[in-house]
Each structure stands twice: as C-alpha cells, then as structure tokens.
Write a protein that holds these residues in place. Structure first.
Motif, PDB file in Angstrom:
ATOM      1  N   THR A   1      -9.256  11.122  -8.115  1.00 58.40           N
ATOM      2  CA  THR A   1      -9.391   9.911  -7.299  1.00 58.40           C
ATOM      3  C   THR A   1      -8.142   9.709  -6.430  1.00 58.40           C
ATOM      4  OG1 THR A   1      -8.340   8.532  -8.969  1.00 58.40           O
ATOM      5  CG2 THR A   1     -10.732   8.804  -9.116  1.00 58.40           C
ATOM      6  N   GLU A   2      -8.281   8.810  -5.443  1.00 64.05           N
ATOM      7  CA  GLU A   2      -7.132   8.496  -4.590  1.00 64.05           C
ATOM      8  C   GLU A   2      -6.001   7.860  -5.423  1.00 64.05           C
ATOM      9  OE1 GLU A   2      -7.565   5.556  -1.388  1.00 64.05           O
ATOM     10  OE2 GLU A   2      -6.344   6.843  -0.110  1.00 64.05           O
ATOM     11  N   GLU A   3      -6.395   7.025  -6.397  1.00 69.04           N
ATOM     12  CA  GLU A   3      -5.391   6.402  -7.276  1.00 69.04           C
ATOM     13  C   GLU A   3      -4.589   7.488  -8.007  1.00 69.04           C
ATOM     14  OE1 GLU A   3      -8.445   5.189  -6.975  1.00 69.04           O
ATOM     15  OE2 GLU A   3      -8.035   3.120  -6.352  1.00 69.04           O
ATOM     16  N   GLU A   4      -5.307   8.475  -8.533  1.00 72.67           N
ATOM     17  CA  GLU A   4      -4.625   9.545  -9.274  1.00 72.67           C
ATOM     18  C   GLU A   4      -3.707  10.364  -8.364  1.00 72.67           C
ATOM     19  OE1 GLU A   4      -7.341  10.837 -13.004  1.00 72.67           O
ATOM     20  OE2 GLU A   4      -8.165  11.332 -11.056  1.00 72.67           O
ATOM     21  N   ARG A   5      -4.174  10.546  -7.114  1.00 74.44           N
ATOM     22  CA  ARG A   5      -3.328  11.300  -6.167  1.00 74.44           C
ATOM     23  C   ARG A   5      -2.026  10.554  -5.894  1.00 74.44           C
ATOM     24  NH1 ARG A   5      -7.901  13.206  -3.740  1.00 74.44           N
ATOM     25  NH2 ARG A   5      -8.072  11.420  -2.350  1.00 74.44           N
ATOM     26  N   VAL A   6      -2.142   9.214  -5.749  1.00 74.46           N
ATOM     27  CA  VAL A   6      -0.944   8.418  -5.492  1.00 74.46           C
ATOM     28  C   VAL A   6      -0.014   8.460  -6.706  1.00 74.46           C
ATOM     29  CG1 VAL A   6      -0.087   6.061  -5.149  1.00 74.46           C
ATOM     30  CG2 VAL A   6      -2.001   6.909  -3.764  1.00 74.46           C
TER      31      VAL A   6
ATOM     32  N   THR B   1      -2.438   5.233   2.419  1.00 75.91           N
ATOM     33  CA  THR B   1      -3.555   5.004   1.493  1.00 75.91           C
ATOM     34  C   THR B   1      -3.869   3.507   1.415  1.00 75.91           C
ATOM     35  OG1 THR B   1      -2.288   4.553  -0.534  1.00 75.91           O
ATOM     36  CG2 THR B   1      -2.642   6.867   0.039  1.00 75.91           C
ATOM     37  N   THR B   2      -4.964   3.173   0.734  1.00 78.65           N
ATOM     38  CA  THR B   2      -5.285   1.763   0.490  1.00 78.65           C
ATOM     39  C   THR B   2      -4.922   1.385  -0.948  1.00 78.65           C
ATOM     40  OG1 THR B   2      -7.503   2.417  -0.142  1.00 78.65           O
ATOM     41  CG2 THR B   2      -7.194   1.749   2.145  1.00 78.65           C
ATOM     42  N   VAL B   3      -4.158   2.244  -1.607  1.00 73.49           N
ATOM     43  CA  VAL B   3      -3.813   2.011  -3.018  1.00 73.49           C
ATOM     44  C   VAL B   3      -2.534   1.189  -3.114  1.00 73.49           C
ATOM     45  CG1 VAL B   3      -3.256   3.123  -5.209  1.00 73.49           C
ATOM     46  CG2 VAL B   3      -4.867   4.209  -3.646  1.00 73.49           C
TER      47      VAL B   3
ATOM     48  N   ASN C   1       0.842  -1.185   0.000  1.00 70.61           N
ATOM     49  CA  ASN C   1       0.000   0.000   0.000  1.00 70.61           C
ATOM     50  C   ASN C   1       0.879   1.236   0.000  1.00 70.61           C
ATOM     51  OD1 ASN C   1      -2.288  -1.504   0.072  1.00 70.61           O
ATOM     52  ND2 ASN C   1      -2.798  -1.048   2.195  1.00 70.61           N
ATOM     53  N   TYR C   2       0.497   2.211  -0.821  1.00 65.48           N
ATOM     54  CA  TYR C   2       1.235   3.471  -0.756  1.00 65.48           C
ATOM     55  C   TYR C   2       0.986   4.080   0.624  1.00 65.48           C
ATOM     56  CZ  TYR C   2       3.628   7.575  -2.414  1.00 65.48           C
ATOM     57  OH  TYR C   2       4.545   8.572  -2.575  1.00 65.48           O
TER      58      TYR C   2
ATOM     59  N   ARG D   1       1.654  11.722  -6.772  1.00 64.91           N
ATOM     60  CA  ARG D   1       2.645  11.855  -5.700  1.00 64.91           C
ATOM     61  C   ARG D   1       3.932  11.106  -6.055  1.00 64.91           C
ATOM     62  NH1 ARG D   1       0.144  10.398  -0.089  1.00 64.91           N
ATOM     63  NH2 ARG D   1      -1.661  11.489  -0.948  1.00 64.91           N
TER      64      ARG D   1
END
Ligand SMILES: Nc1nc2c(ncn2[C@@H]2O[C@H](COP(=O)(O)OP(=O)(O)O)[C@@H](O)[C@H]2O)c(=O)[nH]1
Ligand SMILES: [Mg+2]
Length: 160
Positions: free
Chosen positions: A69-74, A38-40, A34-35, A77
């Motif tokens: 989305t959280e995926e896009e944020r990760v 996050t849960t990604v 997981n990053y 980052r």
C-alpha cells in the motif's frame, strides 16, 4: 531510548497503538503533514531524552517491510531514507506470533530496534503470557511491555 538517538521512528501494523504511544511520548511541537508526493499523513514531534532533544515520527501502518500500500511505501521510505537512530516496533501483545515476522525483517534491515509489546492489558485478560526476558534473549533486542492508553511502561521504555 537513552542512547544517542536523534531521530526515532514508531512503526507497526495499523491499530496497535502507535499514535497513542506517539502522543504519550511527545507533548509538544507536533506537526502533521502529507509525506512529500503522497496523500499519506505523517506526524512528527519532539521528545526530550536526558540532555538530547530528538525528533519522533509516527509512521503509517505497515504489515511488511515489502510495501504494497501507499502507507507501507511511506513507512518504508521513512525507515530507509531518513535513517532513524532508533526504531520502536509496536505490536499488539495479543497477536505476538502474527506480528513478529515484521520484527525479524526490521532486524535483518539492520535497524536499531526496540520491540514494544503494547496492549498488555488485553493480553493479560485474555490469558496471554509473554516471557519478556526470554524474548529479548531470542531476538537480541530490548523488549518492553506497555499499555499506551494508561501510560504504563512509558518510563521503562524511555530508560531503554
Ligand atoms: N486496551 C488498550 N487499547 C489500546 C492500547 N493502545 C492503544 N489502544 C487502542 O487501540 C486503538 C488504536 O490505537 P492507535 O494509536 O490509533 O493505533 P495505530 O493505528 O497503531 O496508530 C485505539 O482505540 C486505542 O485507544 C493499549 O495499550 N491498551
Ligand atoms: Mg496511527
């Protein structure tokens, strides 16, 4: 990929073949975690390019460099905070026009980029023809055509 790349990030929208490409390029030392915070899940592996051992990262799907989305944020980052030496922007060659805006955003962000036109097999059968040399000239970055499910183009990609 032969320039002094120590860290390589694979980016692109969902379902363009990023993970298949990642698995083609890295056969060993793959970890999935997981990053942080996050849960990604993010997969990281090692790849030997010439003399150099590089880290390669399979980032979560992103449609735009402005994350929603959280995926896009990760994914963002990873690009911003981990400073990859090389970014492989993987796109579905059938949907070139829809996917090029992200390529332009990545170029504007001053990332060192290779554009990977994946799923060239389906693009060919649907009659899509792409002038790779012209695209390279227009964008000013290397462009490589691949079929990651068969491994086609991997040798060319690794020489760029
Ligand atoms: N025909 C074809 N299918 C592909 C190719 N690359 C990936 N796929 C398929 O596309 C789907 C999504 O691939 P995946 O690597 O999970 O995409 P990701 O979401 O970008 O990581 C899978 O069913 C793959 O088998 C390709 O070059 N040609
Ligand atoms: Mg994936």
């Amino acid at each position: 990929m032969t320039k002094d790349a120590r860290k390589i990030a694979i980016v692109g929208s969902p379902n363009v073949g990023k993970s298949v490409l990642f698995n083609n390029l890295t056969k060993r030392y793959v970890t999935v975690s997981n990053y942080p915070g996050t849960t990604v899940e993010v997969a990281r592996g090692k790849i030997q390019i010439g003399e150099i051992e590089c880290e390669i990262i399979d980032t979560p799907g992103m449609y735009s460099f402005s994350p929603i989305t959280e995926e896009e944020r990760v994914a963002r980052r990873i690009l911003v905070k981990e400073n990859p030496d090389l970014v492989l922007h993987v796109i579905d060659a059938k949907n070139l026009e829809r996917m090029l805006p992200l390529t332009l955003q990545l170029i504007e962000a001053h990332l060192s980029l290779i554009l990977v036109l994946n799923i060239m097999d389906e693009a060919k059968t649907t009659g899509v023809e792409i002038d790779i040399k012209l695209l390279e000239k227009e964008l000013g970055i290397p462009v490589v055509g691949t079929v990651s499910t068969t491994g086609k183009g991997m040798d060319v990609l690794q020489r760029r």
